[in-house]
Motif scaffolding. Structure first.
Motif, PDB file in Angstrom:
ATOM      1  N   ARG A 113      39.883   8.578  17.399  1.00  0.00           N
ATOM      2  CA  ARG A 113      39.247   9.632  16.612  1.00  0.00           C
ATOM      3  C   ARG A 113      38.354  10.498  17.505  1.00  0.00           C
ATOM      4  N   ALA A 114      38.210  11.729  17.137  1.00  0.00           N
ATOM      5  CA  ALA A 114      37.289  12.616  17.842  1.00  0.00           C
ATOM      6  C   ALA A 114      35.850  12.179  17.588  1.00  0.00           C
ATOM      7  N   ALA A 115      34.976  12.442  18.543  1.00  0.00           N
ATOM      8  CA  ALA A 115      33.572  12.057  18.406  1.00  0.00           C
ATOM      9  C   ALA A 115      32.895  12.880  17.313  1.00  0.00           C
ATOM     10  N   ASN A 116      31.922  12.279  16.661  1.00  0.00           N
ATOM     11  CA  ASN A 116      31.147  12.960  15.618  1.00  0.00           C
ATOM     12  C   ASN A 116      30.045  13.783  16.290  1.00  0.00           C
ATOM     13  N   PRO A 117      30.053  15.131  16.150  1.00  0.00           N
ATOM     14  CA  PRO A 117      29.041  15.966  16.842  1.00  0.00           C
ATOM     15  C   PRO A 117      27.606  15.589  16.468  1.00  0.00           C
ATOM     16  N   ALA A 118      27.354  15.285  15.181  1.00  0.00           N
ATOM     17  CA  ALA A 118      25.983  14.944  14.758  1.00  0.00           C
ATOM     18  C   ALA A 118      25.523  13.653  15.434  1.00  0.00           C
ATOM     19  N   TYR A 119      26.442  12.700  15.541  1.00  0.00           N
ATOM     20  CA  TYR A 119      26.092  11.428  16.183  1.00  0.00           C
ATOM     21  C   TYR A 119      25.784  11.652  17.672  1.00  0.00           C
ATOM     22  N   ARG A 120      26.585  12.468  18.323  1.00  0.00           N
ATOM     23  CA  ARG A 120      26.378  12.717  19.752  1.00  0.00           C
ATOM     24  C   ARG A 120      25.062  13.474  19.999  1.00  0.00           C
ATOM     25  N   GLN A 121      24.699  14.371  19.075  1.00  0.00           N
ATOM     26  CA  GLN A 121      23.452  15.116  19.227  1.00  0.00           C
ATOM     27  C   GLN A 121      22.250  14.185  19.160  1.00  0.00           C
TER      28      GLN A 121
END
Length: 591
Positions: A244-252
């Motif tokens: 799955r693609a990474a979750n932008p909110a989680y990475r932020q």
């Protein structure tokens, strides 16, 4: 029998290589195959159950096999109509059950041996019903171990599956690999034999008769087309993406967490860590990621899909279309459901299956249960099992068992309880069966108290014992039956720890080809010596359903019953005159 084993090994190897099968009907002349089939089924409970005629396993002989083989050589063998009876289903309806004659069972077992050797190596690994070494637990363990991250469950149930098989479609599927018209005609005659209901003949227009020894393998051959469609069409189409693609909110938030740790701001780091644990690390709606899982047991199948519900609806529609247009079967709309895997458990093989989610369960600094499959004991199953022991809202005694001895009372309760617990040992919450244990235990003690005109407390103290198990000493209830010159028979209730066992496996019982000299009966039959008068002659096998039919020893007991009781065998090799004398002199005091 060694020749028969070699024949089956050759067919198994051809099936593994995908080669066609020719001159298969000639194997129906192989006497060794019939002896192997007889060794497989003579001890079955249904061997002494008559079909439309009075013929049973009693009176079996090599001459009878020779007669069947001779009829096969000239294609004169004809299957008799099966006797149809009805047994109750869980939903209150009745299930039709066909009871073939003994000769048809024997021929059917030979056909089953041949078909199993040919098709078993080619069946899908996702098919678990009616197969050696596979069963309900193997299907459930596969789901538990490999179906992580599922979003939707698609529960499938085929309406009247075994009664709706189209004979022409089935024979067409068989003809793809079997290039022998005589063998295909034999199977067609078997399917078209009809049945007797209330002694009135009815044609068999479709379906495999449930109760016949060939029906399980034929159903797997038929539904293997369904397995192939799912594996070769649906799964490749609805499976894509490695991760799955990474979750932008989680990475932020993760970037902010690293900065806070570099600054030494521990309070901010703890706050950010709590926020991260409330978010998925990857994008749950990633359009580039899809997964489709599949498992089947007989006519029940379950699919797990990772993706949007709209595509799950498409999968369900395509399944229904394939079954209707290719196999002539219909999905049961009331039982074919699409359920959200995290909020609505799917019911499969008696278990509730659900996908776990918890932001507070942390193992090795990870949310270890998120997306993992959980197998659970359905609450309605516990309630239904407890209801067997309840009356007027509380556990009660069983009056039908009061006249049995202590050993039999404890044995019946122990077998019932042990069977349920062993089946649900894969469940995480198998401890819920503690309620069932209390109901069964209380009912058992009340039954013993009524028998001995005593109290439950005194019965509990009298029968309580310690049993040595793999988990150490466990408290249980024990009853013994004394035997002269032999160890006591012991019936034990309880002593099973209610804890999940991920390695628990229950395989479906299936006849297995056995090699000489394991079948003692066949060796005795080959000696052609009467075990009563000890003369060499044409012999037959006298057989009874259970040793208890011999009755109690006494002066009125005939000599043949004494011999069988001494041998502890349900079979006796006798000559034709002795067999007639046995039926003319039955036991006088059979149980």
């Amino acid at each position: 029998m060694q020749e028969a084993v070699v024949v089956l090994d050759v067919l198994r190897e051809r099936g593994r290589k995908g080669l066609p099968f020719t001159q298969l009907y000639r194997q129906m002349f192989n006497k060794e195959l019939y002896l192997l089939a007889y060794g497989n089924i003579y001890s079955n409970q249904g061997a002494m159950t008559p079909g439309a005629s009075a013929e049973t396993a009693d009176g079996m002989s090599e001459d009878k096999i020779d007669q069947i083989v001779e009829a096969m050589r000239h294609e004169r063998y004809r299957f008799s109509p099966a006797r149809r009876v009805y047994i109750p289903k869980k939903n209150g309806k009745l299930r039709p059950l066909g009871m073939p004659s003994w000769s048809d069972k024997l021929v059917g077992e030979v056909v089953r041996l041949l078909l199993e050797a040919m098709y078993e190596p080619r069946f899908s690994d996702r098919s678990h019903g009616f197969r050696k070494g596979r069963g309900c637990h193997t299907a459930l363990r596969e789901i538990n171990n490999t179906w992580s991250g599922i979003t939707w469950f698609i529960e499938g149930d085929i309406s009247d599956c075994f009664g709706s098989f189209d004979h022409d479609i089935l024979l067409g599927i068989l003809a793809e690999k079997i290039q022998d018209q005589r063998f295909l005609r034999l199977i067609r005659n078997m399917l078209k034999a009809g049945y007797l209901q209330d002694w009135e003949y009815h044609d068999t227009l479709s379906g495999c008769p449930q109760g016949g020894v060939v029906s399980p393998i034929l159903s797997n051959v038929y539904l293997d087309k369904f397995d192939t469609f799912v594996e070769q069409k649906l799964i490749p189409q609805y499976t894509r993406g490695a991760l799955r693609a990474a979750n932008p909110a989680y990475r932020q938030i993760d970037a902010l967490l690293r900065r806070a740790r570099r600054r030494g701001d521990r309070a901010q780091a703890r706050h950010l860590m709590k926020q991260m644990r409330m978010l998925p690390s990857t994008d749950p709606m990633d359009p580039g990621y899809r997964r489709l899982r599949y498992a089947r047991y007989a006519d029940d199948h379950l699919l797990g899909f990772t993706g949007p519900r709209a595509e799950a609806e498409q999968i369900k529609a395509r399944l229904a279309e394939f079954l209707r247009e290719t196999l002539g079967l219909e999905l049961n709309d009331s039982k074919t459901l699409i359920s959200h895997a995290r909020t609505q458990p799917a019911r499969f093989l008696g278990y509730d299956i659900i996908v776990q989610h918890s932001s507070t369960k942390i193992t090795r600094n990870r949310r270890s249960v998120n997306g993992r499959i959980a197998l659970r004991v359905p609450p309605d199953v516990v309630k239904a099992q407890c209801a067997r022991y309840r009356q007027h809202g509380k556990p009660s005694r069983r009056t039908r068992l009061q006249n049995q001895d202590d050993y039999d009372i404890v044995r019946v309760y122990a077998a019932e309880y042990r069977g349920v617990v062993n089946y649900y040992l894969l469940a995480q919450d198998v401890w819920r069966l503690g309620t069932l244990r209390w109901h069964a235990e209380t009912s058992m003690l009340k039954t013993l108290a009524a028998k001995h005109k005593s109290t439950v407390t005194k019965m509990a103290a009298r029968f309580r014992a310690k049993a040595t198990t793999s988990d150490g000493l466990r408290t249980c209830f024990e009853a013994r039956r004394k035997r002269l010159g032999k160890p006591d028979l012991v019936a034990r209730f309880g002593g099973i720890i209610l804890r999940q066992d991920r390695r628990a496996v229950i395989n479906d019982p299936a006849p297995v080809p056995v090699r000489v000299p394991r079948k003692e009966l066949l060796a005795r039959l080959h000696q052609r010596v009467c075990e009563l008068c000890e003369t060499g002659a044409t012999v037959v096998v006298h057989q009874i359903a259970a040793l208890r039919q011999l009755g109690k020893p006494g002066p009125d007991q005939p000599a043949w019953a004494t011999v069988m009781a001494r041998m502890r065998r349900k079979t006796l090799i006798v000559c034709a005159p002795c067999h007639g004398w046995i039926h003319a002199n039955p036991v006088a005091n059979a149980a």
